[in-house]
Design an enzyme around this catalytic site. Structure first.
Site, PDB file in Angstrom:
ATOM      1  CE  LYS A 121      -1.803   2.709   3.093  1.00 37.73           C
ATOM      2  NZ  LYS A 121      -1.675   3.994   2.491  1.00 37.73           N
ATOM      3  CB  CYS A 149      12.722   8.553   9.253  1.00 34.88           C
ATOM      4  SG  CYS A 149      13.413   7.307   7.951  1.00 34.88           S
ATOM      5  CD  GLU A 202      10.075  11.845  12.636  1.00 34.29           C
ATOM      6  OE1 GLU A 202       9.304  11.167  12.725  1.00 34.29           O
ATOM      7  OE2 GLU A 202      11.046  11.447  11.806  1.00 34.29           O
TER       8      GLU A 202
END
Lengths: 319, 487
Positions: B193, B301, B398
């Site tokens: 996905k 990330c 983050e």
């Protein structure tokens, strides 16, 4: 140009002795070779088109030191070179003149006459070019002869042997002596022969050494060895002049020399200047190309932009 | 003489990519509509232009795709490794041949600069397929054996079955390659996905699978939102779940999978520390800091979003950094000279904006270079925060955007303590000219990747993954095979 900015005094201590000079030069920030080359390569991917390209080509032409440094040089050859410097493209009088013609000291007078009244400077490689392996007296005599004949600029080579042996003060003293011999009439370009210094750390140290000793320009190489100007060593020298000005207020020029043959390469160098030190150096008073075969490629590209068609080598002059 | 050296626009032509007005789901080798007929739009973040309409997979579609993958698994896993390798090599070569098209497509759908899709993403995508193609017939030598009844490892490692993979929007095609290449090389089949904001390159990849003659059902692509991903993760016939994305979603997936036989790997958030010692190669460190946080608009990330600078060089380094930031070019991502593109979505822009405002409210000092922000699209200027402490939200959360928090330290121990003082542990960087210090500090950092005198460098041979809330499991390298083998 300021020569004794207030902060420059702080740096005058470092040349007090060989050991203080060594400590200072070895205390400069290190250079990571991989990172330096990656940055130079990434700036090389800038895509310069249309108006920016036209601007860059004219700027590059105006920065060329048109050079002949052969044992076979004759007055006729030097006069031809001078004529070309003044009118690089006889078919298009809007073409800018080159920055200078660069010759051996015995040809300075001829060159001076050839470019008289045009604003084109005459540069001369004095100081036992290209090896630099002669007594200081000989080098100074070489410089004085060129200056007396009217040279506007002196290109000196440093003693690489002394530099590599760590005798920095000897190199410093030679540069200051040559600078003195240049007097007030000639600007001094100091050539490091970066290919022989071999490490980037050495190139940064040499740059600072040259600037501390009063160089008006720092120059990569003679064009006479295997490795000459590269995007990476030029980027490194641009960083050095930028940092030197920040610390002392004194602006120093940069001249990559040797191996730059195409307009595409020249434009990459201008991108380095533009994005490292910016507009203040985008001018032939502060940046030069030591390259003679480059000029014809610039002229052909210029003709292409003007006409939309590529011409050929017979549409630009041989020297 | 003319004034400054202004670069004329140098846009990459978008005519090389042909985006259809609508796309279906890719199930069992065919493009098909969603069972409930649902569709959603994908837009270009730099212009807000609608690029295409994409079918949205529901539970019934997930079931169909998993069944197709299950059926394909029997034959695919039974193929000799050298046969599977042929398909992977073929896919890798087609990706190289179509790399310009894919680079333009990715830039349109994601908003990142063409410079990055062309020079970083696509070469790495092809490299991952080439790398894992090379492993397909050498799995017995990878050091992972099939689990035996007495708990020891034997030879002949076996695939797990159907892998359900959910990937993020920051590197759509690269994350697909990280997941699909090792899965296929080890003999698994895949239901993947892509993220709802960037489904197009995965659908183009489906076409590449057909072009390569990959057997039907081996790769299935199901665009959709979080609920599609949740249905895939929860499907009882999925044997392996691989997820890259936010830590919050990762925790949810871990809860779903807990107690089942499913194998799980998670690549989650990060708050990487980039430590600059006073003897660092300054000019290269500045480049590394810029690449560490402004690459892909900071939507990485493993971004080096926390800069830890030795106090003695703080001012000098910040001056250099600000000067360098002033040369970054923000704008049309299709322009080959653009360094900073658009933020991927309005939601993400809102999140970045809110966190930056919180940084200011908590007393950190904000700085951005002067830059023109285009009128349409989602944009955020490169931003620095100084006077940041460990207690500030912007030093802990983050941000996933082009926002750098600058902190200081005095000793190597303090640098290590601050670097490790985070709930994450994905990446870190060390800048120093002293080799012994690189080794000493790297050994103490609790992060999956530690770069020294460089940052954000990737290679298919190198394993990647996190500590703590940055997830578990490794992708890439020989280690990346383990996640798809019964060992």
């Amino acid at each position: 140009m300021p020569t004794t900015a207030p902060t420059a005094h702080a740096l005058s201590d470092v040349t007090a002795s060989d050991s203080t000079l060594r400590r200072f030069l070895h205390g400069l920030p290190g250079v990571d070779a991989v990172g330096l080359e990656a940055r130079a390569a990434s700036l090389g991917t800038r895509s310069i088109k249309t108006t920016a390209k036209a601007y860059a080509i004219d700027l590059a032409i105006s920065m060329v030191d048109l050079t002949t440094l052969e044992g076979a040089d004759t007055p006729g050859k030097v006069r031809a070179l001078g004529a070309k410097a003044v009118h690089p493209d006889p078919t298009d009088r809007t073409t800018p003149t080159t920055a200078a013609v660069c010759v051996y000291p015995d040809m300075v007078a001829v060159a001076k006459e050839a470019v008289a009244g045009s604003g084109v400077k005459v540069a001369s490689v004095a100081t036992a070019f290209p090896a630099g392996r002669a007594a200081l007296d000989v080098k100074l005599a070489d410089v004085r002869e060129a200056v007396a004949a009217g040279a506007d600029e002196i290109d000196m080579v440093i003693d690489r042997g002394a530099f590599l042996a760590g005798r920095y003060l000897k190199v410093y003293d030679e540069i200051t002596a040559v600078k003195e011999a240049c007097g007030t009439s000639a600007r001094l370009k100091v050539i490091f022969e970066t290919g022989e210094l071999s490490t980037y750390d050495n190139i940064r140290r040499a740059s600072w050494l040259g600037m501390l000793a009063g160089a008006d320009f720092i120059k990569t190489s003679t064009g006479k060895v295997a490795v000459n100007a590269t995007p990476a060593n030029t980027l490194l020298m641009l960083e050095a002049v930028r940092d030197f000005r920040a610390q002392t207020g004194v602006q120093v020029g940069v001249k990559p020399a040797g191996g730059i043959r195409t307009s595409k390469d020249a434009i990459k160098f201008l991108v380095l200047v533009n994005e490292t030190v910016g507009e203040d150096w985008l001018d032939n008073h502060w940046f030069r190309f030591g390259a003679s075969s480059l000029l014809n490629d610039l002229l052909m590209q210029r003709q292409k932009l003007a006409t939309g068609r590529y011409s050929g080598p017979d549409y630009v002059t041989v020297d | 003489m003319a004034s400054a050296f202004e670069y004329a626009p140098a846009p990459e032509s978008r005519s090389i990519v042909d985006i259809a007005p609508s796309y279906g789901l890719f199930i069992d080798g065919e493009f098909t509509e969603a069972a409930d007929g649902k569709v959603f739009k994908t837009i270009s973040p730099s212009t807000e232009e609608v690029l295409s309409e994409v079918a949205q997979a529901g539970e019934a579609d997930v079931d169909r795709a998993v069944k197709a993958a299950r059926k394909a698994f029997e034959k695919w896993s039974a193929l000799p490794g050298s046969e599977r390798a042929k398909y992977l090599f073929r896919i890798a070569r087609i990706i190289q041949e179509r790399s310009r098209e894919l680079a333009v497509l990715e830039t349109l759908d994601n908003g990142k600069p063409i410079k990055e899709t062309r020079d970083a993403d696509l070469p790495l995508v092809a490299a991952h397929f080439f790398y894992y193609a090379g492993w397909a017939d050498k799995l017995e030598y990878a050091g992972f054996g099939q689990r035996t009844t007495n708990g020891h490892s034997g030879s002949n490692p076996r695939p797990l079955g159907v892998a359900g993979q959910v990937i993020p929007w920051n590197f759509p095609l690269l994350m697909l390659a990280w997941k699909i290449a090792p899965a296929l090389a080890t003999g698994n089949t895949v239901v993947l996905k892509p993220a709802e904001t960037t489904p197009l390159s995965a659908l183009f990849f489906a076409d590449i699978c057909r072009q390569a003659g990959l057997p039907k059902g081996v790769v299935n692509i199901l665009p959709g939102y979080g609920d599609t991903g949740a249905a895939l993760v929860a499907h009882p016939d999925v044997n392996k779940v691989a997820f890259t994305g936010s830590t919050a979603v990762g925790k949810e997936i871990a809860r779903t999978v807990a107690g089942t036989e499913k194998k799980l790997t998670l690549e989650l958030g990060g708050k990487g520390a980039n430590i600059v010692f006073d003897d660092a190669p300054v000019d290269q460190a500045v480049e590394g800091i810029v690449g560490g946080i402004f690459f892909n608009q900071g939507q990485v990330c493993c971004a080096g979003s926390r800069l830890l600078v030795q106090e003695s060089i703080h001012d000098e380094l910040l001056d250099s950094l600000k000067r360098r930031l002033s040369t970054l070019r923000l704008g049309d991502p299709l322009d080959k000279n653009t360094d900073i593109g658009a933020i991927n979505s309005a939601e993400q822009l809102a999140r970045i904006t809110a966190l930056a405002e919180q940084g200011e409210a908590e007393g950190a000092e904000r700085w951005s270079p002067a830059c023109d922000i285009p009128e349409s699209g989602y944009w955020f200027a490169p931003t620095l925060f100084t006077n940041v402490t460990q207690a500030h939200t912007i030093a802990r959360d983050e941000i996933f955007g082009p926002v750098l928090s600058v902190l200081t330290f005095r000793t190597p121990d303090e640098a290590v303590a601050k670097a490790n003082n985070t709930q994450y542990g994905l990446s870190a960087g060390i800048w120093t000219e002293k080799g012994s210090r690189i080794l000493a500090v790297a050994n103490k950092l609790r992060a999956g990747v530690v770069w020294s005198n460089t940052f954000n460098k990737f290679d298919p041979t190198s394993p990647f993954g996190g500590y703590k809330e940055s997830g578990f499991g490794r992708e890439g390298g020989r280690h990346g095979l383990e996640a798809y083998l019964d060992v």
